[in-house]
Design a protein around this motif. Structure first.
Motif, PDB file in Angstrom:
ATOM      1  N   ALA A   1       7.509   3.541  -6.789  1.00  0.00           N
ATOM      2  CA  ALA A   1       8.284   3.864  -5.970  1.00  0.00           C
ATOM      3  C   ALA A   1       9.173   2.629  -5.744  1.00  0.00           C
ATOM      4  CB  ALA A   1       7.661   4.264  -4.527  1.00  0.00           C
ATOM      5  N   GLY A   2      10.228   2.665  -4.620  1.00  0.00           N
ATOM      6  CA  GLY A   2      10.901   1.555  -4.523  1.00  0.00           C
ATOM      7  C   GLY A   2      10.290   0.464  -3.526  1.00  0.00           C
ATOM      8  N   PHE A   3      10.496  -0.801  -3.685  1.00  0.00           N
ATOM      9  CA  PHE A   3      10.068  -1.734  -2.773  1.00  0.00           C
ATOM     10  C   PHE A   3      11.075  -3.064  -2.422  1.00  0.00           C
ATOM     11  CE2 PHE A   3       8.044  -5.977  -1.749  1.00  0.00           C
ATOM     12  CZ  PHE A   3       7.295  -5.571  -0.636  1.00  0.00           C
ATOM     13  N   LEU A   4      11.144  -3.215  -1.097  1.00  0.00           N
ATOM     14  CA  LEU A   4      12.215  -4.202  -0.965  1.00  0.00           C
ATOM     15  C   LEU A   4      11.676  -5.352  -0.126  1.00  0.00           C
ATOM     16  CD1 LEU A   4      15.257  -5.325  -1.149  1.00  0.00           C
ATOM     17  CD2 LEU A   4      15.844  -3.833   0.806  1.00  0.00           C
ATOM     18  N   LEU A   5      11.960  -6.678  -0.074  1.00  0.00           N
ATOM     19  CA  LEU A   5      11.367  -7.636   0.644  1.00  0.00           C
ATOM     20  C   LEU A   5      12.625  -8.314   1.022  1.00  0.00           C
ATOM     21  CD1 LEU A   5       9.132  -9.670   1.818  1.00  0.00           C
ATOM     22  CD2 LEU A   5       9.390 -11.022  -0.176  1.00  0.00           C
ATOM     23  N   VAL A   6      12.854  -8.343   2.648  1.00  0.00           N
ATOM     24  CA  VAL A   6      14.107  -8.868   3.183  1.00  0.00           C
ATOM     25  C   VAL A   6      13.643 -10.105   3.861  1.00  0.00           C
ATOM     26  CG1 VAL A   6      15.717  -8.402   5.014  1.00  0.00           C
ATOM     27  CG2 VAL A   6      15.220  -6.784   3.592  1.00  0.00           C
ATOM     28  N   THR A   7      14.099 -11.263   3.711  1.00  0.00           N
ATOM     29  CA  THR A   7      13.801 -12.430   4.081  1.00  0.00           C
ATOM     30  C   THR A   7      15.166 -13.016   4.939  1.00  0.00           C
ATOM     31  OG1 THR A   7      14.494 -13.833   2.300  1.00  0.00           O
ATOM     32  CG2 THR A   7      12.195 -13.121   2.629  1.00  0.00           C
ATOM     33  N   GLY A   8      14.809 -13.383   6.021  1.00  0.00           N
ATOM     34  CA  GLY A   8      16.218 -13.988   6.980  1.00  0.00           C
ATOM     35  C   GLY A   8      15.820 -15.640   6.878  1.00  0.00           C
ATOM     36  N   ASP A   9      17.136 -16.085   6.182  1.00  0.00           N
ATOM     37  CA  ASP A   9      17.162 -17.538   6.176  1.00  0.00           C
ATOM     38  C   ASP A   9      17.585 -18.124   7.475  1.00  0.00           C
ATOM     39  OD1 ASP A   9      16.749 -17.077   3.492  1.00  0.00           O
ATOM     40  OD2 ASP A   9      18.981 -17.400   2.998  1.00  0.00           O
ATOM     41  N   ASP A  10      17.485 -19.549   7.687  1.00  0.00           N
ATOM     42  CA  ASP A  10      18.051 -20.007   8.940  1.00  0.00           C
ATOM     43  C   ASP A  10      19.013 -21.402   8.390  1.00  0.00           C
ATOM     44  OD1 ASP A  10      18.051 -21.144  11.288  1.00  0.00           O
ATOM     45  OD2 ASP A  10      16.063 -21.623  11.592  1.00  0.00           O
ATOM     46  N   PRO A  11      19.938 -21.323   7.919  1.00  0.00           N
ATOM     47  CA  PRO A  11      20.839 -22.286   7.709  1.00  0.00           C
ATOM     48  C   PRO A  11      21.056 -23.096   8.788  1.00  0.00           C
ATOM     49  CG  PRO A  11      22.087 -20.142   7.187  1.00  0.00           C
ATOM     50  CD  PRO A  11      20.608 -20.098   7.638  1.00  0.00           C
TER      51      PRO A  11
ATOM     52  N   GLY B   1       0.775  -1.277  -0.091  1.00  0.00           N
ATOM     53  CA  GLY B   1       0.013  -0.033   0.108  1.00  0.00           C
ATOM     54  C   GLY B   1       0.750   1.380  -0.101  1.00  0.00           C
ATOM     55  N   ALA B   2       1.904   1.441   1.016  1.00  0.00           N
ATOM     56  CA  ALA B   2       2.756   2.458   1.014  1.00  0.00           C
ATOM     57  C   ALA B   2       3.483   2.462  -0.468  1.00  0.00           C
ATOM     58  CB  ALA B   2       3.813   2.170   2.079  1.00  0.00           C
ATOM     59  N   THR B   3       3.895   1.371  -1.119  1.00  0.00           N
ATOM     60  CA  THR B   3       4.525   1.613  -2.559  1.00  0.00           C
ATOM     61  C   THR B   3       3.781   1.996  -3.555  1.00  0.00           C
ATOM     62  OG1 THR B   3       6.142  -0.250  -1.791  1.00  0.00           O
ATOM     63  CG2 THR B   3       5.989   0.171  -4.085  1.00  0.00           C
ATOM     64  N   PHE B   4       2.512   1.549  -3.422  1.00  0.00           N
ATOM     65  CA  PHE B   4       1.306   2.309  -4.522  1.00  0.00           C
ATOM     66  C   PHE B   4       1.155   3.607  -4.031  1.00  0.00           C
ATOM     67  CE2 PHE B   4      -0.809  -2.256  -5.201  1.00  0.00           C
ATOM     68  CZ  PHE B   4       0.051  -2.355  -6.446  1.00  0.00           C
ATOM     69  N   GLY B   5       1.380   4.105  -3.139  1.00  0.00           N
ATOM     70  CA  GLY B   5       1.207   5.373  -2.474  1.00  0.00           C
ATOM     71  C   GLY B   5       2.450   6.449  -2.881  1.00  0.00           C
ATOM     72  N   GLY B   6       3.312   5.826  -3.563  1.00  0.00           N
ATOM     73  CA  GLY B   6       4.487   6.598  -4.039  1.00  0.00           C
ATOM     74  C   GLY B   6       5.378   6.608  -2.897  1.00  0.00           C
ATOM     75  N   VAL B   7       5.651   5.784  -1.827  1.00  0.00           N
ATOM     76  CA  VAL B   7       6.440   5.784  -0.801  1.00  0.00           C
ATOM     77  C   VAL B   7       7.381   4.605  -0.931  1.00  0.00           C
ATOM     78  CG1 VAL B   7       6.830   5.730   1.750  1.00  0.00           C
ATOM     79  CG2 VAL B   7       4.813   7.010   0.802  1.00  0.00           C
ATOM     80  N   ARG B   8       8.799   4.892  -0.693  1.00  0.00           N
ATOM     81  CA  ARG B   8       9.787   3.563  -0.552  1.00  0.00           C
ATOM     82  C   ARG B   8       9.324   3.035   0.548  1.00  0.00           C
ATOM     83  NH1 ARG B   8      15.482   5.960  -2.934  1.00  0.00           N
ATOM     84  NH2 ARG B   8      14.605   6.439  -4.964  1.00  0.00           N
ATOM     85  N   SER B   9       9.276   1.370   0.230  1.00  0.00           N
ATOM     86  CA  SER B   9       8.958   0.601   1.790  1.00  0.00           C
ATOM     87  C   SER B   9       9.996  -0.593   1.690  1.00  0.00           C
ATOM     88  CB  SER B   9       7.601   0.283   1.655  1.00  0.00           C
ATOM     89  OG  SER B   9       7.155  -0.402   0.405  1.00  0.00           O
ATOM     90  N   MET B  10       9.866  -1.202   2.732  1.00  0.00           N
ATOM     91  CA  MET B  10      10.685  -2.466   2.764  1.00  0.00           C
ATOM     92  C   MET B  10       9.839  -3.140   3.864  1.00  0.00           C
ATOM     93  SD  MET B  10      14.529  -3.095   3.935  1.00  0.00           S
ATOM     94  CE  MET B  10      14.599  -2.329   5.535  1.00  0.00           C
ATOM     95  N   VAL B  11       9.906  -4.508   3.495  1.00  0.00           N
ATOM     96  CA  VAL B  11       9.115  -5.537   4.581  1.00  0.00           C
ATOM     97  C   VAL B  11      10.258  -6.670   4.873  1.00  0.00           C
ATOM     98  CG1 VAL B  11       7.156  -6.991   4.642  1.00  0.00           C
ATOM     99  CG2 VAL B  11       6.850  -4.999   3.399  1.00  0.00           C
ATOM    100  N   GLY B  12      10.017  -6.906   6.249  1.00  0.00           N
ATOM    101  CA  GLY B  12      11.026  -7.879   6.478  1.00  0.00           C
ATOM    102  C   GLY B  12      10.388  -9.253   7.373  1.00  0.00           C
TER     103      GLY B  12
END
Length: 130
Positions: free
Chosen positions: A97-107, A63-74
């Motif tokens: 706008a920019g969007f970044l999805l951060v995922t944390g792995d568990d090796p 929603g933030a990205t569609f609103g033109g805001v750079r967002s990140m989700v973790g």
């Protein structure tokens, strides 16, 4: 003169998002990504919150990205399964706008029901982890 500082990976993610002009960070807590939120709270210019679940976190970021805001989700790597429906639709949508999805792995499955390791397999083999 520039000051050099040693950062953890999570601190570097938060700092990079801040320096890139990020404005909204949402996440669902799960090791190893929880510390990103700890550092993100230091940047008052960034709206940041833990969400009810991974799908809600993703939809706030969308929603933030569609609103033109750079967002990140973790989230933790297994959380991507929870938000797969909106994610697959979103990746086919045009955004300004920019969007970044951060995922944390568990090796090694230290705190997950399955193992995920997104590192380059050749690099992992060279270090003897395979």
């Amino acid at each position: 003169m520039t000051k050099k500082v040693v950062l953890s990976g999570n601190e570097a993610i938060a700092r990079g998002f801040y320096e890139a002009g990020g404005e909204v960070y949402t996440a669902y807590p799960g090791s190893p990504t929880v510390e990103i939120m700890d550092k993100m709270k230091e940047y008052k210019e960034i709206y940041s919150e833990f969400s009810t679940n991974e799908k809600v976190a993703l939809e706030i970021g969308i929603g933030a990205t569609f609103g033109g805001v750079r967002s990140m989700v973790g989230m933790k790597h297994v959380g991507v399964n929870i938000c797969m429906d909106p994610l697959m639709t979103f990746v086919q949508s045009p955004i300004d706008a920019g969007f970044l999805l951060v995922t944390g792995d568990d090796p090694g499955m230290a705190s997950s029901q399955n193992e995920q390791d997104n590192r380059n397999p050749r690099q992992v083999c060279q270090h003897g982890n395979f």
